[in-house]
Design an enzyme around this catalytic site. Structure first.
Site, PDB file in Angstrom:
ATOM      1  N   GLU A 190       6.605   2.309  -4.907  1.00 34.15           N
ATOM      2  CA  GLU A 190       5.288   2.820  -4.537  1.00 34.15           C
ATOM      3  C   GLU A 190       5.185   2.906  -3.019  1.00 34.15           C
ATOM      4  OE1 GLU A 190       2.176   2.080  -7.811  1.00 34.15           O
ATOM      5  OE2 GLU A 190       2.309   0.254  -6.665  1.00 34.15           O
TER       6      GLU A 190
ATOM      7  N   GLU B 129      -0.884  -3.787  -2.268  1.00 31.81           N
ATOM      8  CA  GLU B 129      -2.165  -4.384  -1.860  1.00 31.81           C
ATOM      9  C   GLU B 129      -2.038  -5.906  -1.758  1.00 31.81           C
ATOM     10  OE1 GLU B 129      -4.326  -2.272  -4.876  1.00 31.81           O
ATOM     11  OE2 GLU B 129      -3.732  -0.451  -3.821  1.00 31.81           O
TER      12      GLU B 129
ATOM     13  N   HIS C 256       2.742  -6.043  -5.386  1.00 29.98           N
ATOM     14  CA  HIS C 256       2.071  -4.755  -5.220  1.00 29.98           C
ATOM     15  C   HIS C 256       1.686  -4.598  -3.751  1.00 29.98           C
ATOM     16  CE1 HIS C 256      -1.020  -1.688  -5.308  1.00 29.98           C
ATOM     17  NE2 HIS C 256      -0.431  -1.243  -6.414  1.00 29.98           N
TER      18      HIS C 256
ATOM     19  N   GLY D 104      -3.382   5.774  -3.373  1.00 22.94           N
ATOM     20  CA  GLY D 104      -4.821   6.017  -3.223  1.00 22.94           C
ATOM     21  C   GLY D 104      -5.167   7.033  -2.150  1.00 22.94           C
TER      22      GLY D 104
ATOM     23  N   SER E 220      -0.598   8.021  -6.030  1.00 19.71           N
ATOM     24  CA  SER E 220      -1.315   9.293  -6.210  1.00 19.71           C
ATOM     25  C   SER E 220      -0.744  10.154  -7.334  1.00 19.71           C
ATOM     26  CB  SER E 220      -1.373  10.073  -4.891  1.00 19.71           C
ATOM     27  OG  SER E 220      -2.187   9.378  -3.962  1.00 19.71           O
TER      28      SER E 220
ATOM     29  N   LYS F 296      -6.447  -2.241 -11.179  1.00 16.40           N
ATOM     30  CA  LYS F 296      -6.904  -2.895  -9.945  1.00 16.40           C
ATOM     31  C   LYS F 296      -8.245  -3.605 -10.201  1.00 16.40           C
ATOM     32  CE  LYS F 296      -4.143   0.373  -7.358  1.00 16.40           C
ATOM     33  NZ  LYS F 296      -3.917   1.150  -6.147  1.00 16.40           N
TER      34      LYS F 296
ATOM     35  N   ASN G 181      -2.487   0.665 -13.716  1.00 17.15           N
ATOM     36  CA  ASN G 181      -2.939  -0.479 -12.923  1.00 17.15           C
ATOM     37  C   ASN G 181      -4.415  -0.270 -12.620  1.00 17.15           C
ATOM     38  OD1 ASN G 181      -3.458  -2.462 -11.075  1.00 17.15           O
ATOM     39  ND2 ASN G 181      -2.059  -1.699  -9.503  1.00 17.15           N
TER      40      ASN G 181
END
Ligand code: 13P
Length: 249
Positions: free
Chosen positions: A169, A99, A97, A175, A212, A12, A10
Site C-alpha cells: 500500500e 496509518e 498499516h 485515501g 485508492s 478503519k 479495511n
C-alpha cells in the site's frame, strides 16, 4: 492455474456493531460464495464479533482485526491480545498499516513481533508495506519496501512464511484518489515476491494491492497477474459499492 483472489475490506474507523450487522445483511443479499474468491473484512475491534456472527456459515468470508498487540497479557492499556480477537471471531490481523506506522508511530521492530506472534498463534498476519511520496520520488521505493519486509519477517522461520499475506500500500495512494498504475503496483509486487523466494518461501504468498482502489480501477489493477487481490478502505464502506467491486473479477 485458475486465479485465487482475496478482496479485503479495511473499514478503519467506520461501522460500529449495529452498522456492521446491517452491512453484512445487505452485502449477503448481493454477493454469494464464488470459487476462487475470498472476502475478508477488517472491522473496528468492537465490531469483529458482530461481523463474524453476521457472516457465520460463509466459508468464503474471513474476519480480521486492524491491529493487535504482540503481548499475550499484562499492563498494556488500550491493547488487545491475539487470543482476545480470536475469541470473538478474527482469524487474521493487519500489521503495520500505514496509518499505524505514520499516524501512531508503530515501528518496524513492532511489526516483526506482531507478525511472529500471529503466525505462531495460527492466525494470518497481513503485513502492510509501502513507501511515502518523497521516498518514491527519490527512487527509494524498493529499498523502503524491502526494509519494511525484512523487519516484518524478522521473527519468522522460512517454513512459517506460508502463513503470511502481504499488502503493498503506497502511502501516497491511500485515501488520496491517486492509485498506483497497474504496472507500477505489479513491479513492486515482483520485488516483494523475489525477496520472499530468497527467504525460502516455497508456496505463492498472496500479495494484495491497496491505495485508492475503486469501482473504476479495480478491474485494471486485478488484470495484473502479480496481484492476488486488493485491500480497500473507502470503496469498501458501502455494501453496494463493495459488492460491485468484488463482482468484477
Ligand atoms: P483507500 O482504499 O481508502 O485508499 O484505503 C486503502 C487502505 O488503507 C486499505 O488498508
Amino acid at each position: 492455474m485458475p486465479r485465487h483472489l482475496i478482496y479485503a475490506a479495511n473499514w478503519k474507523l467506520h461501522h460500529g456493531p449495529a452498522a456492521a450487522r446491517r452491512y453484512a445483511e445487505k452485502f449477503q443479499e448481493l454477493v454469494g460464495p464464488r470459487p476462487g474468491r475470498e472476502l475478508w473484512f477488517f472491522p473496528p475491534a468492537v465490531s469483529i464479533a458482530a461481523t463474524a456472527n453476521a457472516f457465520r456459515g460463509r466459508g468464503d468470508v474471513r474476519i480480521g482485526a486492524q491491529n493487535v498487540s504482540a503481548e499475550p497479557k499484562g499492563a498494556f492499556t488500550g491493547e488487545l491480545s491475539i487470543a482476545m480477537i480470536e475469541e470473538v471471531g478474527a482469524t487474521a490481523a493487519l500489521v503495520g498499516h500505514s496509518e499505524r506506522r505514520h499516524v501512531f508511530g508503530e515501528t518496524d521492530a513492532e511489526t516483526g513481533r506482531k507478525v511472529a506472534a500471529l503466525a505462531r498463534a495460527g492466525l494470518t498476519p497481513v503485513l502492510c508495506v509501502g513507501e511515502q511520496l518523497t521516498e518514491r520520488e527519490a527512487g527509494r521505493t524498493d529499498e523502503v519496501v524491502l526494509r519494511q519486509l525484512a523487519a516484518g519477517l524478522d521473527g519468522l522461520a522460512a517454513e512459517e512464511l506460508h502463513r503470511l499475506v502481504i499488502a503493498y500500500e503506497p502511502v501516497w495512494a491511500i485515501g488520496t484518489g491517486r492509485n498506483a498504475t497497474p504496472g507500477d503496483a505489479a513491479a513492486v509486487h515482483r520485488v516483494i515476491r523475489r525477496e520472499l523466494e530468497i527467504r525460502g518461501a516455497r508456496e505463492r504468498i498472496p500479495i494484495l494491492y491497496g491505495g485508492s482502489v475503486n469501482a473504476g480501477n479495480a478491474l485494471a489493477l486485478l488484470a495484473e497477474e502479480e496481484l492476488d487481490g486488493v485491500l480497500v478502505g473507502g470503496a469498501s464502506l458501502d455494501p453496494e459499492v463493495w459488492a460491485a467491486i468484488v463482482g468484477f473479477g
